[in-house]
Design an enzyme around this catalytic site. Structure first.
Site, PDB file in Angstrom:
ATOM      1  N   ALA A 188       0.847  -1.193   0.134  1.00  0.00           N
ATOM      2  CA  ALA A 188      -0.022   0.194   0.084  1.00  0.00           C
ATOM      3  C   ALA A 188       0.773   1.175   0.159  1.00  0.00           C
ATOM      4  CB  ALA A 188      -0.911  -0.227   1.338  1.00  0.00           C
ATOM      5  N   GLY A 193       0.646  -4.868   1.019  1.00  0.00           N
ATOM      6  CA  GLY A 193      -0.576  -4.996   0.017  1.00  0.00           C
ATOM      7  C   GLY A 193      -0.356  -5.578  -1.491  1.00  0.00           C
ATOM      8  N   GLU A 248      -0.788  -9.329  -0.870  1.00  0.00           N
ATOM      9  CA  GLU A 248      -2.309  -9.167  -0.482  1.00  0.00           C
ATOM     10  C   GLU A 248      -2.904  -9.244  -1.438  1.00  0.00           C
ATOM     11  OE1 GLU A 248      -1.761  -6.177   2.669  1.00  0.00           O
ATOM     12  OE2 GLU A 248      -3.125  -7.673   3.801  1.00  0.00           O
ATOM     13  N   GLU A 257       4.479  -5.175   7.150  1.00  0.00           N
ATOM     14  CA  GLU A 257       3.730  -3.966   7.741  1.00  0.00           C
ATOM     15  C   GLU A 257       4.211  -3.786   9.140  1.00  0.00           C
ATOM     16  OE1 GLU A 257       2.331  -6.410   6.104  1.00  0.00           O
ATOM     17  OE2 GLU A 257       0.636  -5.666   4.604  1.00  0.00           O
TER      18      GLU A 257
HETATM   19  N1  CAA Z   1       4.557   3.189  -0.599  1.00  0.00           N
HETATM   20  C1  CAA Z   1       4.894   4.299  -1.386  1.00  0.00           C
HETATM   21  N2  CAA Z   1       6.156   4.567  -1.774  1.00  0.00           N
HETATM   22  C2  CAA Z   1       6.838   3.532  -1.923  1.00  0.00           C
HETATM   23  C3  CAA Z   1       6.805   2.245  -1.375  1.00  0.00           C
HETATM   24  C4  CAA Z   1       5.362   2.079  -0.278  1.00  0.00           C
HETATM   25  N3  CAA Z   1       4.958   0.959  -0.114  1.00  0.00           N
HETATM   26  N4  CAA Z   1       7.658   1.214  -1.671  1.00  0.00           N
HETATM   27  C5  CAA Z   1       8.485   1.948  -2.305  1.00  0.00           C
HETATM   28  N5  CAA Z   1       8.184   3.196  -2.619  1.00  0.00           N
HETATM   29  C6  CAA Z   1       9.144   4.357  -3.341  1.00  0.00           C
HETATM   30  C7  CAA Z   1      10.157   4.833  -2.341  1.00  0.00           C
HETATM   31  O1  CAA Z   1       9.613   5.730  -1.541  1.00  0.00           O
HETATM   32  C8  CAA Z   1      10.919   5.280  -3.477  1.00  0.00           C
HETATM   33  O2  CAA Z   1      10.440   6.482  -3.942  1.00  0.00           O
HETATM   34  P1  CAA Z   1      11.446   8.114  -3.984  1.00  0.00           P
HETATM   35  O3  CAA Z   1      12.389   7.543  -4.913  1.00  0.00           O
HETATM   36  O4  CAA Z   1      10.609   8.954  -4.177  1.00  0.00           O
HETATM   37  O5  CAA Z   1      12.161   7.927  -2.649  1.00  0.00           O
HETATM   38  C9  CAA Z   1      10.739   4.503  -4.627  1.00  0.00           C
HETATM   39  O6  CAA Z   1       9.525   3.625  -4.251  1.00  0.00           O
HETATM   40  C10 CAA Z   1      11.899   3.409  -4.921  1.00  0.00           C
HETATM   41  O7  CAA Z   1      11.952   2.505  -3.573  1.00  0.00           O
HETATM   42  P2  CAA Z   1      13.322   2.265  -2.946  1.00  0.00           P
HETATM   43  O8  CAA Z   1      14.300   3.650  -3.157  1.00  0.00           O
HETATM   44  O9  CAA Z   1      13.280   2.099  -1.628  1.00  0.00           O
HETATM   45  O10 CAA Z   1      13.741   1.219  -3.635  1.00  0.00           O
HETATM   46  P3  CAA Z   1      14.898  -0.079  -3.142  1.00  0.00           P
HETATM   47  O11 CAA Z   1      15.126  -1.048  -4.285  1.00  0.00           O
HETATM   48  O12 CAA Z   1      16.058   0.432  -2.431  1.00  0.00           O
HETATM   49  O13 CAA Z   1      14.083  -0.809  -2.099  1.00  0.00           O
HETATM   50  C11 CAA Z   1      11.939  -2.021  -1.243  1.00  0.00           C
HETATM   51  C12 CAA Z   1      12.712  -1.568  -2.373  1.00  0.00           C
HETATM   52  C13 CAA Z   1      12.711  -3.111  -0.389  1.00  0.00           C
HETATM   53  C14 CAA Z   1      10.760  -2.680  -1.771  1.00  0.00           C
HETATM   54  C15 CAA Z   1      11.477  -0.830  -0.471  1.00  0.00           C
HETATM   55  O14 CAA Z   1      11.092   0.270  -1.368  1.00  0.00           O
HETATM   56  C16 CAA Z   1      10.439  -0.974   0.730  1.00  0.00           C
HETATM   57  O15 CAA Z   1      10.758  -1.482   1.807  1.00  0.00           O
HETATM   58  N6  CAA Z   1       9.378  -0.520   0.304  1.00  0.00           N
HETATM   59  C17 CAA Z   1       8.277  -0.648   1.424  1.00  0.00           C
HETATM   60  C18 CAA Z   1       7.682  -1.840   1.641  1.00  0.00           C
HETATM   61  C19 CAA Z   1       6.602  -2.042   2.448  1.00  0.00           C
HETATM   62  O16 CAA Z   1       6.861  -1.482   3.845  1.00  0.00           O
HETATM   63  N7  CAA Z   1       5.390  -2.615   2.253  1.00  0.00           N
HETATM   64  C20 CAA Z   1       4.246  -2.437   3.265  1.00  0.00           C
HETATM   65  C21 CAA Z   1       3.299  -1.060   2.779  1.00  0.00           C
HETATM   66  S1  CAA Z   1       2.041  -1.071   4.106  1.00  0.00           S
HETATM   67  C22 CAA Z   1       0.917  -2.058   3.396  1.00  0.00           C
HETATM   68  O17 CAA Z   1       1.089  -2.630   2.241  1.00  0.00           O
HETATM   69  C23 CAA Z   1      -0.301  -2.071   4.451  1.00  0.00           C
HETATM   70  C24 CAA Z   1      -1.388  -3.048   4.034  1.00  0.00           C
HETATM   71  O18 CAA Z   1      -1.690  -4.085   4.854  1.00  0.00           O
HETATM   72  C25 CAA Z   1      -1.984  -3.145   2.807  1.00  0.00           C
END
Ligand code: CAA
Length: 257
Positions: A65, A108, A111, A131
Protein backbone atom coordinates in the site's frame (compact mmCIF):
# COMPACT_ATOMS: atom_id res chain seq x y z
CA UNK A 1 -9.74 3.28 -21.56
CA UNK A 2 -6.96 5.68 -20.50
CA UNK A 3 -5.66 5.21 -16.95
CA UNK A 4 -2.89 6.95 -14.97
CA UNK A 5 -1.72 4.15 -12.70
CA UNK A 6 -2.32 1.00 -14.75
CA UNK A 7 -2.18 -0.17 -18.37
CA UNK A 8 -4.82 -2.46 -19.80
CA UNK A 9 -5.02 -4.54 -22.94
CA UNK A 10 -6.86 -7.49 -24.37
CA UNK A 11 -4.89 -10.48 -25.70
CA UNK A 12 -7.44 -12.71 -27.40
CA UNK A 13 -9.77 -13.87 -24.64
CA UNK A 14 -7.46 -12.65 -21.87
CA UNK A 15 -7.68 -9.25 -20.15
CA UNK A 16 -4.28 -7.96 -19.00
CA UNK A 17 -3.80 -5.33 -16.29
CA UNK A 18 -0.25 -4.01 -15.74
CA UNK A 19 0.32 -1.97 -12.59
CA UNK A 20 2.19 1.12 -13.71
CA UNK A 21 3.59 3.40 -11.00
CA UNK A 22 7.30 2.65 -11.60
CA UNK A 23 8.46 5.65 -9.56
CA UNK A 24 6.82 4.11 -6.46
CA UNK A 25 7.46 0.40 -7.22
CA UNK A 26 3.73 0.13 -8.03
CA UNK A 27 2.67 1.15 -4.51
CA UNK A 28 -1.08 0.73 -4.27
CA UNK A 29 -2.69 4.14 -3.72
CA UNK A 30 -6.41 5.01 -3.82
CA UNK A 31 -6.24 6.10 -7.46
CA UNK A 32 -4.77 2.74 -8.47
CA UNK A 33 -7.42 0.82 -6.53
CA UNK A 34 -10.15 2.82 -8.30
CA UNK A 35 -8.60 2.18 -11.70
CA UNK A 36 -8.07 -1.54 -11.07
CA UNK A 37 -11.74 -1.85 -10.16
CA UNK A 38 -12.80 0.10 -13.28
CA UNK A 39 -10.65 -2.16 -15.48
CA UNK A 40 -11.99 -5.28 -13.78
CA UNK A 41 -15.57 -4.00 -14.23
CA UNK A 42 -14.89 -3.65 -17.97
CA UNK A 43 -13.28 -7.11 -18.30
CA UNK A 44 -16.08 -8.74 -16.31
CA UNK A 45 -18.69 -7.05 -18.51
CA UNK A 46 -16.92 -8.16 -21.71
CA UNK A 47 -18.38 -11.53 -22.70
CA UNK A 48 -15.27 -12.30 -24.79
CA UNK A 49 -12.93 -12.22 -21.78
CA UNK A 50 -12.48 -15.59 -20.09
CA UNK A 51 -9.55 -14.89 -17.76
CA UNK A 52 -7.72 -11.88 -16.33
CA UNK A 53 -3.97 -11.54 -15.69
CA UNK A 54 -2.59 -8.94 -13.30
CA UNK A 55 1.10 -8.13 -13.41
CA UNK A 56 3.61 -5.45 -12.46
CA UNK A 57 7.16 -4.70 -13.58
CA UNK A 58 10.33 -6.80 -13.52
CA UNK A 59 11.36 -5.06 -10.29
CA UNK A 60 8.03 -5.01 -8.46
CA UNK A 61 4.58 -6.49 -8.69
CA UNK A 62 3.77 -3.97 -5.95
CA UNK A 63 5.82 -2.86 -2.92
CA UNK A 64 2.70 -2.48 -0.79
CA UNK A 65 0.00 0.00 0.00
CA UNK A 66 1.22 3.56 -0.59
CA UNK A 67 2.99 4.44 2.65
CA UNK A 68 3.20 8.14 1.78
CA UNK A 69 -0.58 8.27 1.33
CA UNK A 70 -1.22 6.23 4.49
CA UNK A 71 1.15 8.30 6.62
CA UNK A 72 -1.35 11.19 6.45
CA UNK A 73 -4.32 9.17 7.72
CA UNK A 74 -5.91 9.12 11.16
CA UNK A 75 -8.23 6.70 12.93
CA UNK A 76 -11.57 8.55 12.41
CA UNK A 77 -10.87 8.81 8.67
CA UNK A 78 -9.79 5.19 8.21
CA UNK A 79 -12.83 4.01 10.19
CA UNK A 80 -15.40 6.32 8.58
CA UNK A 81 -14.10 5.70 5.05
CA UNK A 82 -13.70 1.97 5.82
CA UNK A 83 -10.20 2.35 4.36
CA UNK A 84 -9.11 -0.64 2.20
CA UNK A 85 -12.69 -1.98 1.92
CA UNK A 86 -12.52 -1.25 -1.84
CA UNK A 87 -10.17 -4.23 -2.10
CA UNK A 88 -13.06 -6.55 -1.27
CA UNK A 89 -14.48 -5.61 -4.66
CA UNK A 90 -11.23 -6.82 -6.24
CA UNK A 91 -11.20 -10.10 -4.32
CA UNK A 92 -14.88 -10.72 -5.01
CA UNK A 93 -14.48 -10.91 -8.81
CA UNK A 94 -16.15 -13.90 -10.45
CA UNK A 95 -13.98 -14.47 -13.53
CA UNK A 96 -10.69 -16.33 -13.04
CA UNK A 97 -7.76 -14.03 -12.19
CA UNK A 98 -4.04 -14.89 -12.24
CA UNK A 99 -1.33 -12.79 -10.59
CA UNK A 100 1.95 -12.84 -12.55
CA UNK A 101 4.49 -11.71 -9.96
CA UNK A 102 8.08 -10.60 -10.56
CA UNK A 103 10.21 -8.74 -8.02
CA UNK A 104 8.70 -7.38 -4.82
CA UNK A 105 5.22 -8.40 -3.71
CA UNK A 106 5.22 -6.85 -0.26
CA UNK A 107 2.46 -5.87 2.14
CA UNK A 108 -0.58 -4.96 0.06
CA UNK A 109 1.30 -6.23 -3.01
CA UNK A 110 1.43 -9.74 -1.56
CA UNK A 111 -2.19 -9.35 -0.42
CA UNK A 112 -3.33 -8.23 -3.89
CA UNK A 113 -1.55 -11.23 -5.45
CA UNK A 114 -3.28 -13.54 -2.96
CA UNK A 115 -6.68 -12.06 -3.92
CA UNK A 116 -6.14 -13.57 -7.36
CA UNK A 117 -7.08 -17.22 -7.87
CA UNK A 118 -3.45 -18.27 -8.09
CA UNK A 119 0.00 -16.78 -8.45
CA UNK A 120 2.61 -17.58 -11.09
CA UNK A 121 5.93 -16.23 -9.84
CA UNK A 122 9.15 -15.27 -11.59
CA UNK A 123 12.26 -16.77 -10.04
CA UNK A 124 13.20 -13.30 -8.76
CA UNK A 125 9.90 -12.79 -6.89
CA UNK A 126 10.04 -11.81 -3.21
CA UNK A 127 6.97 -12.03 -1.01
CA UNK A 128 6.52 -10.49 2.40
CA UNK A 129 4.22 -8.85 4.91
CA UNK A 130 6.55 -6.20 6.38
CA UNK A 131 3.78 -4.00 7.84
CA UNK A 132 4.93 -4.69 11.42
CA UNK A 133 8.05 -2.66 10.67
CA UNK A 134 5.76 0.33 10.00
CA UNK A 135 3.83 -0.08 13.25
CA UNK A 136 0.80 -1.75 11.64
CA UNK A 137 -0.21 -5.20 10.41
CA UNK A 138 -1.57 -6.42 7.07
CA UNK A 139 -4.92 -4.74 6.39
CA UNK A 140 -5.97 -6.12 3.00
CA UNK A 141 -6.54 -9.72 4.06
CA UNK A 142 -2.93 -10.83 4.57
CA UNK A 143 -3.34 -12.30 8.05
CA UNK A 144 -6.22 -14.45 6.79
CA UNK A 145 -5.21 -15.43 3.24
CA UNK A 146 -1.53 -16.04 4.04
CA UNK A 147 -2.51 -18.27 6.97
CA UNK A 148 -4.86 -20.30 4.78
CA UNK A 149 -2.24 -20.62 2.02
CA UNK A 150 0.97 -21.35 3.92
CA UNK A 151 -0.28 -22.35 7.38
CA UNK A 152 -0.17 -20.74 10.79
CA UNK A 153 3.51 -21.21 11.68
CA UNK A 154 4.91 -19.63 8.54
CA UNK A 155 2.23 -16.91 8.41
CA UNK A 156 3.01 -15.95 12.02
CA UNK A 157 6.74 -15.89 11.28
CA UNK A 158 6.28 -13.79 8.13
CA UNK A 159 3.92 -11.26 9.73
CA UNK A 160 5.76 -10.98 13.05
CA UNK A 161 9.27 -10.63 11.60
CA UNK A 162 8.45 -8.96 8.28
CA UNK A 163 10.99 -11.17 6.50
CA UNK A 164 10.78 -11.78 2.77
CA UNK A 165 10.26 -15.19 1.17
CA UNK A 166 11.86 -16.04 -2.18
CA UNK A 167 10.03 -17.68 -5.06
CA UNK A 168 11.29 -21.19 -4.37
CA UNK A 169 10.19 -21.13 -0.73
CA UNK A 170 6.90 -19.56 -1.79
CA UNK A 171 6.22 -22.47 -4.16
CA UNK A 172 7.25 -25.03 -1.54
CA UNK A 173 4.97 -23.36 0.99
CA UNK A 174 1.89 -23.28 -1.25
CA UNK A 175 1.81 -19.51 -1.78
CA UNK A 176 2.43 -19.77 -5.52
CA UNK A 177 1.26 -22.31 -8.07
CA UNK A 178 4.39 -22.29 -10.20
CA UNK A 179 7.79 -20.58 -10.56
CA UNK A 180 9.12 -19.73 -14.01
CA UNK A 181 12.25 -17.93 -15.28
CA UNK A 182 11.71 -14.16 -14.99
CA UNK A 183 12.06 -13.69 -18.76
CA UNK A 184 9.16 -16.10 -19.41
CA UNK A 185 6.77 -14.82 -16.73
CA UNK A 186 4.27 -12.89 -18.83
CA UNK A 187 4.20 -15.46 -21.63
CA UNK A 188 3.66 -18.32 -19.19
CA UNK A 189 0.91 -16.42 -17.37
CA UNK A 190 -0.81 -15.48 -20.65
CA UNK A 191 -0.53 -19.05 -21.92
CA UNK A 192 -2.10 -20.37 -18.72
CA UNK A 193 -4.83 -17.71 -18.88
CA UNK A 194 -5.48 -18.62 -22.51
CA UNK A 195 -5.95 -22.28 -21.53
CA UNK A 196 -8.49 -21.25 -18.88
CA UNK A 197 -10.24 -18.89 -21.31
CA UNK A 198 -10.60 -21.73 -23.83
CA UNK A 199 -12.84 -23.62 -21.35
CA UNK A 200 -16.51 -22.90 -20.74
CA UNK A 201 -16.65 -19.59 -18.83
CA UNK A 202 -19.72 -20.47 -16.71
CA UNK A 203 -18.14 -23.79 -15.75
CA UNK A 204 -14.83 -22.07 -14.88
CA UNK A 205 -16.74 -19.50 -12.80
CA UNK A 206 -18.67 -22.21 -10.94
CA UNK A 207 -15.41 -24.09 -10.30
CA UNK A 208 -13.82 -20.93 -8.87
CA UNK A 209 -16.87 -20.22 -6.72
CA UNK A 210 -16.88 -23.78 -5.39
CA UNK A 211 -13.16 -23.82 -4.52
CA UNK A 212 -13.60 -20.47 -2.75
CA UNK A 213 -16.41 -22.01 -0.64
CA UNK A 214 -13.76 -24.24 0.92
CA UNK A 215 -12.50 -21.20 2.87
CA UNK A 216 -15.92 -20.45 4.30
CA UNK A 217 -17.74 -23.66 5.21
CA UNK A 218 -17.33 -27.11 6.77
CA UNK A 219 -16.19 -30.06 4.62
CA UNK A 220 -19.67 -31.59 4.44
CA UNK A 221 -21.28 -28.24 3.51
CA UNK A 222 -18.56 -27.66 0.90
CA UNK A 223 -19.05 -31.08 -0.64
CA UNK A 224 -22.82 -30.54 -0.71
CA UNK A 225 -22.33 -27.16 -2.41
CA UNK A 226 -19.99 -28.82 -4.94
CA UNK A 227 -22.50 -31.57 -5.72
CA UNK A 228 -25.37 -29.11 -6.20
CA UNK A 229 -23.37 -27.01 -8.69
CA UNK A 230 -22.06 -30.18 -10.33
CA UNK A 231 -25.71 -31.17 -10.92
CA UNK A 232 -26.45 -27.67 -12.28
CA UNK A 233 -23.68 -28.09 -14.87
CA UNK A 234 -25.83 -30.74 -16.59
CA UNK A 235 -28.23 -27.91 -17.49
CA UNK A 236 -25.57 -26.27 -19.67
CA UNK A 237 -24.96 -26.75 -23.38
CA UNK A 238 -21.24 -26.73 -22.60
CA UNK A 239 -21.53 -29.96 -20.57
CA UNK A 240 -23.31 -31.60 -23.53
CA UNK A 241 -20.65 -30.28 -25.91
CA UNK A 242 -17.69 -31.24 -23.69
CA UNK A 243 -18.82 -34.83 -23.26
CA UNK A 244 -20.01 -35.23 -26.88
CA UNK A 245 -16.62 -33.96 -28.09
CA UNK A 246 -14.79 -36.49 -25.91
CA UNK A 247 -16.96 -39.33 -27.14
CA UNK A 248 -16.64 -38.11 -30.76
CA UNK A 249 -12.84 -37.83 -30.41
CA UNK A 250 -12.80 -34.13 -31.39
CA UNK A 251 -11.90 -30.90 -29.57
CA UNK A 252 -14.85 -29.23 -27.79
CA UNK A 253 -16.29 -25.90 -28.91
CA UNK A 254 -17.66 -24.25 -25.81
CA UNK A 255 -20.27 -21.53 -26.31
CA UNK A 256 -20.39 -20.26 -22.72
CA UNK A 257 -23.93 -21.41 -22.28
N1 CAA B 1 4.65 3.19 -0.65
C1 CAA B 1 5.06 4.33 -1.20
N2 CAA B 1 6.22 4.47 -1.87
C2 CAA B 1 7.01 3.37 -1.96
C3 CAA B 1 6.63 2.14 -1.42
C4 CAA B 1 5.39 2.07 -0.74
N3 CAA B 1 4.93 0.93 -0.21
N4 CAA B 1 7.62 1.25 -1.66
C5 CAA B 1 8.57 1.90 -2.35
N5 CAA B 1 8.20 3.18 -2.54
C6 CAA B 1 8.94 4.25 -3.24
C7 CAA B 1 10.13 4.70 -2.40
O1 CAA B 1 9.72 5.65 -1.43
C8 CAA B 1 11.00 5.30 -3.48
O2 CAA B 1 10.49 6.56 -3.82
P1 CAA B 1 11.48 7.87 -3.85
O3 CAA B 1 12.44 7.54 -4.98
O4 CAA B 1 10.56 8.99 -4.15
O5 CAA B 1 12.13 7.91 -2.53
C9 CAA B 1 10.74 4.39 -4.68
O6 CAA B 1 9.53 3.73 -4.41
C10 CAA B 1 11.83 3.33 -4.85
O7 CAA B 1 11.96 2.64 -3.62
P2 CAA B 1 13.36 2.38 -2.90
O8 CAA B 1 14.32 3.49 -3.22
O9 CAA B 1 13.09 2.12 -1.45
O10 CAA B 1 13.83 1.05 -3.65
P3 CAA B 1 14.82 -0.07 -3.11
O11 CAA B 1 15.08 -0.96 -4.28
O12 CAA B 1 15.96 0.51 -2.38
O13 CAA B 1 13.95 -0.90 -2.01
C11 CAA B 1 11.95 -2.01 -1.20
C12 CAA B 1 12.83 -1.63 -2.42
C13 CAA B 1 12.73 -2.99 -0.30
C14 CAA B 1 10.72 -2.68 -1.73
C15 CAA B 1 11.62 -0.74 -0.38
O14 CAA B 1 11.11 0.25 -1.29
C16 CAA B 1 10.59 -0.95 0.68
O15 CAA B 1 10.89 -1.48 1.75
N6 CAA B 1 9.31 -0.51 0.42
C17 CAA B 1 8.25 -0.58 1.39
C18 CAA B 1 7.74 -2.00 1.57
C19 CAA B 1 6.65 -2.03 2.60
O16 CAA B 1 6.84 -1.75 3.78
N7 CAA B 1 5.43 -2.44 2.18
C20 CAA B 1 4.27 -2.52 3.04
C21 CAA B 1 3.45 -1.27 2.95
S1 CAA B 1 2.18 -1.19 4.15
C22 CAA B 1 0.92 -2.09 3.52
O17 CAA B 1 0.99 -2.61 2.44
C23 CAA B 1 -0.29 -2.15 4.44
C24 CAA B 1 -1.28 -3.19 4.09
O18 CAA B 1 -1.54 -4.10 4.79
C25 CAA B 1 -2.01 -3.14 2.88
Amino acid sequence: MAFETILTETRGKVGLITLNRPQALNALNSALLGEVNQALDAFEADANIGCIVITGSEKAFAAGADIKEMSELNYPHTYMADFFSGWEKVSGRRKPMIAAVAGFALGGGCEFAMMCDFIIAADNAKFGQPEIKLGVMPGMGGTQRLTRLIGRAKAMEMCLTGRMMGAEEAERSGLVARVVPAADLLNEALKTADTIASMSLPIAMMTKETINRADEVTLSEGIRFERRLFHAMFATADQKEGMAAFVGKRPPEFKNG
